[in-house]
Design an enzyme around this catalytic site. Structure first.
Site: not given
Ligand code: DQA
Length: 141
Positions: A12-13, A25, A75, A78, A81, A99, A101, A108
């Protein structure tokens, strides 16, 4: 020699990369960076990309590729978590997951320090920006 099938799965996102909090990012869209990766590994990797904002769609994709592909670069955003279901999905399939990030989650908020996925991943790459996806691909070569 046949090319290795590797998929990058973003949660997501991450479709908003380039526009989403660029101070965290970066300014590049994932589509732009994906072209760089495809070029770089054109001779060795059959590289695919999938992104979804929906937990179930991510799980469906992991099931779909998880018995035939060489690698899953994941990736989960969120969901990392929060999602026991995605953790179970990567444990259920044969294809090993790395995995990734983009940001250094340990620098953070505390809620980003725990991952349900790490235990079921072969490795974790954190905090190297988009290059983390490149490093993850290299683990399968
Ligand atoms: C993320 C880190 C996560 O905590 C966050 O919710 C993301 C991006 C990262 O790539 O740094 O959406 O996975």
């Amino acid at each position: 020699m046949s090319k290795k099938k590797i998929i990058i799965i973003n949660g997501p996102n991450l479709n908003l990369l380039g526009r989403r909090e660029p101070e965290i990012y970066g300014h590049q869209t994932f589509e732009q960076y994906f072209e760089v990766l495809k070029d770089k590994y054109a001779n060795t990797v059959d590289l695919e990309y999938f992104q979804s904002n929906h937990e179930g769609a991510l799980i469906d994709k992991i099931h779909e590729v998880g018995f035939s592909y060489e690698g899953i670069v994941l990736n989960a955003g969120a969901f990392t978590h929060s999602s026991i279901a995605i953790a179970d999905a990567i444990a259920a399939v044969k294809t090993p997951a790395v995995e990734v990030h983009i940001s250094n989650v340990y620098a953070r908020e505390e809620f980003r320090h725990h991952s349900f996925l790490s235990k079921n991943s072969i490795g974790i790459i954190i905090g190297f920006g988009l290059r983390g996806y490149d490093f993850a691909i290299q683990t399968y070569l």
